[in-house]
Design an enzyme around this catalytic site. Structure first.
Site, mmCIF file in Angstrom:
data_model
loop_
_atom_site.group_PDB
_atom_site.id
_atom_site.type_symbol
_atom_site.label_atom_id
_atom_site.label_comp_id
_atom_site.label_asym_id
_atom_site.label_seq_id
_atom_site.Cartn_x
_atom_site.Cartn_y
_atom_site.Cartn_z
ATOM 1 N N HIS A 114 -12.150 11.849 10.184
ATOM 2 C CA HIS A 114 -12.814 11.049 9.152
ATOM 3 C C HIS A 114 -12.981 9.592 9.566
ATOM 4 O O HIS A 114 -14.032 8.984 9.328
ATOM 5 C CB HIS A 114 -12.004 11.137 7.855
ATOM 6 C CG HIS A 114 -12.473 10.207 6.778
ATOM 7 N ND1 HIS A 114 -13.663 10.380 6.112
ATOM 8 C CD2 HIS A 114 -11.919 9.068 6.271
ATOM 9 C CE1 HIS A 114 -13.827 9.406 5.236
ATOM 10 N NE2 HIS A 114 -12.781 8.600 5.311
ATOM 11 N N GLN A 115 -11.965 9.009 10.201
ATOM 12 C CA GLN A 115 -12.032 7.586 10.515
ATOM 13 C C GLN A 115 -12.864 7.278 11.755
ATOM 14 O O GLN A 115 -13.211 6.114 12.003
ATOM 15 C CB GLN A 115 -10.617 7.029 10.713
ATOM 16 C CG GLN A 115 -9.818 6.935 9.433
ATOM 17 C CD GLN A 115 -8.623 6.007 9.562
ATOM 18 O OE1 GLN A 115 -8.587 5.127 10.412
ATOM 19 N NE2 GLN A 115 -7.635 6.215 8.710
ATOM 20 N N MET A 152 -5.498 3.700 18.124
ATOM 21 C CA MET A 152 -5.449 3.454 16.690
ATOM 22 C C MET A 152 -4.779 4.565 15.884
ATOM 23 O O MET A 152 -4.628 4.441 14.675
ATOM 24 C CB MET A 152 -6.875 3.248 16.166
ATOM 25 C CG MET A 152 -7.667 2.179 16.901
ATOM 26 S SD MET A 152 -6.844 0.575 16.960
ATOM 27 C CE MET A 152 -6.762 0.170 15.219
ATOM 28 N N GLY A 153 -4.371 5.661 16.529
ATOM 29 C CA GLY A 153 -3.867 6.802 15.775
ATOM 30 C C GLY A 153 -2.362 6.856 15.617
ATOM 31 O O GLY A 153 -1.855 7.556 14.744
ATOM 32 N N THR A 154 -1.627 6.146 16.463
ATOM 33 C CA THR A 154 -0.167 6.261 16.453
ATOM 34 C C THR A 154 0.435 5.238 15.507
ATOM 35 O O THR A 154 0.465 4.042 15.801
ATOM 36 C CB THR A 154 0.397 6.075 17.874
ATOM 37 O OG1 THR A 154 -0.154 7.078 18.721
ATOM 38 C CG2 THR A 154 1.912 6.211 17.876
ATOM 39 N N LYS A 174 0.858 -1.183 0.000
ATOM 40 C CA LYS A 174 0.000 0.000 0.000
ATOM 41 C C LYS A 174 0.889 1.225 0.000
ATOM 42 O O LYS A 174 1.799 1.347 0.816
ATOM 43 C CB LYS A 174 -0.929 0.041 1.211
ATOM 44 C CG LYS A 174 -1.832 1.288 1.183
ATOM 45 C CD LYS A 174 -2.830 1.316 2.322
ATOM 46 C CE LYS A 174 -2.223 1.815 3.600
ATOM 47 N NZ LYS A 174 -3.255 2.089 4.632
ATOM 48 N N ARG A 232 -10.378 -1.245 7.361
ATOM 49 C CA ARG A 232 -9.469 -2.205 7.998
ATOM 50 C C ARG A 232 -8.976 -1.679 9.330
ATOM 51 O O ARG A 232 -8.741 -2.447 10.257
ATOM 52 C CB ARG A 232 -8.347 -2.596 7.058
ATOM 53 C CG ARG A 232 -7.305 -1.554 6.669
ATOM 54 C CD ARG A 232 -6.265 -1.338 7.719
ATOM 55 N NE ARG A 232 -5.001 -0.864 7.197
ATOM 56 C CZ ARG A 232 -4.130 -0.153 7.881
ATOM 57 N NH1 ARG A 232 -4.395 0.238 9.119
ATOM 58 N NH2 ARG A 232 -2.978 0.192 7.347
ATOM 59 N N LYS A 255 4.495 10.152 17.017
ATOM 60 C CA LYS A 255 3.076 10.284 17.346
ATOM 61 C C LYS A 255 2.802 9.678 18.722
ATOM 62 O O LYS A 255 3.490 8.744 19.157
ATOM 63 C CB LYS A 255 2.198 9.589 16.299
ATOM 64 C CG LYS A 255 1.885 10.421 15.077
ATOM 65 C CD LYS A 255 0.837 9.700 14.235
ATOM 66 C CE LYS A 255 0.342 10.544 13.082
ATOM 67 N NZ LYS A 255 -0.729 9.849 12.336
#
Length: 320
Positions: A137-138, A218-220, A67, A110, A225
């Protein structure tokens, strides 16, 4: 080569299909049947963007690819999602490129599926209150996937810009659930907390989390971050998609750097799925899933999209 345009993904991949694909690939990783390659992710010095590659090979499913994409923070002003990506699949027997798949919606599905997998396997069965940190958005994908895992009775939310919480309130209303915007200390009321931000500073502190809570961070997914206080990471029993990413670009990187934990203190969620490692061991235990985002997740859902596109006649075939 088969092309599956971004516009077709919504009609092909359901949240349930994404869940199954991600759960299966996590299990394959823990069995040593799927290999995730090191991530390349860098600030490009243009448009404040982060750009990179995630790739891997699932020997069990015979899926290989990468990806390419990243995060463009100014895209919202252009009517585009901040996350932009494309998946390329290759024939593992020959190395030929076989498919080009729109990756934006797949990424959201995902990522939400990974958090949902962690909730199914690690959250208390009697969890009633869902806490959401982040309203980008997520966040709505995360919330919908989470609500399918437990009989939640209420949702609470926090965002740096509170006015954006309206999108989470709308999802709560879809599920006939009350929603309340809260200050961070009130996250102690939550039984499950999902953090989905792009923060480089800790937001959720240990004092904000009650015993028995499951956290899906889920953001890092990039060095530097951070969403959680290192003391909170050290307090929890830690699970992740891949340990190597967790300690280098995931939420656990900061607790490791501070000397509070080591790589051996983090378990693969796939081992819990396979039944080879214990999940939650008590009602008062704090569990943490460090969702760093592995390329194998993207490949699994992209392969499913290609298969379904062929079955439904929406795949575009081109000479390549």
């Amino acid at each position: 080569m088969i092309i599956v345009p971004e516009r077709e993904i919504a009609g092909l991949i359901t949240p349930e299909a994404a869940f199954d694909a991600v759960e299966n690939v996590f299990g394959a990783m823990a069995r040593g049947e799927a290999l995730n390659f090191p991530v390349i992710r860098e600030a490009i010095g243009h448009a404040d963007a982060l750009y990179g590659f995630k790739s891997g090979f699932d020997r069990a499913g015979l899926v290989m690819g990468l990806k390419s994409g990243g995060y463009w923070p100014g895209n919202a002003d252009k009517g585009l999602t901040n996350h932009q990506s494309t998946v390329i699949l290759f024939d593992p027997d020959t190395g030929r490129a076989t498919a080009l798949v729109g990756g934006n919606l797949l990424t959201a599905l995902r990522t939400a599926a990974a958090a949902a997998v962690s909730i199914r396997h690690l959250a208390r069965p009697d969890a009633k209150v869902l806490g959401m940190i982040g309203a980008g958005h997520q966040s709505t994908f995360q919330m919908r996937a989470a609500l399918a895992q437990r009989r939640f009775e209420r949702v609470i939310g926090w965002n740096l810009h509170p006015e954006r919480l309206s999108r989470l309130q709308e999802v709560a209303q879809e599920h006939d659930l009350p929603f309340e915007a809260v200050d961070l200390p009130q996250m102690r009321e939550a039984d499950v907390i999902i953090t989905i931000t792009s923060s480089f500073d800790p937001i959720l502190m240990s004092d904000h989390v009650a015993d028995g809570t499951h956290i899906a961070s889920m953001g890092t997914d990039t060095k530097g971050k951070q969403e959680l206080e290192p003391a909170l990471v050290a307090r929890a029993r830690r699970f992740t998609d891949e340990v190597a990413q967790s300690v280098s670009i995931g939420e656990c990187q900061h607790a490791v750097a501070a000397g509070l934990i080591g790589a051996d203190d983090i378990a693969e969620i796939g081992a819990v799925i396979n039944g080879t490692y214990p999940g939650r061991e008590g009602a008062r235990e704090v569990t943490l899933f460090d969702g760093t985002g592995v390329g194998l997740q993207d490949l699994a859902v992209a392969a499913a999209a290609v298969r379904l596109a062929g079955e439904k006649g929406v795949a575009i075939e081109v000479d390549f």
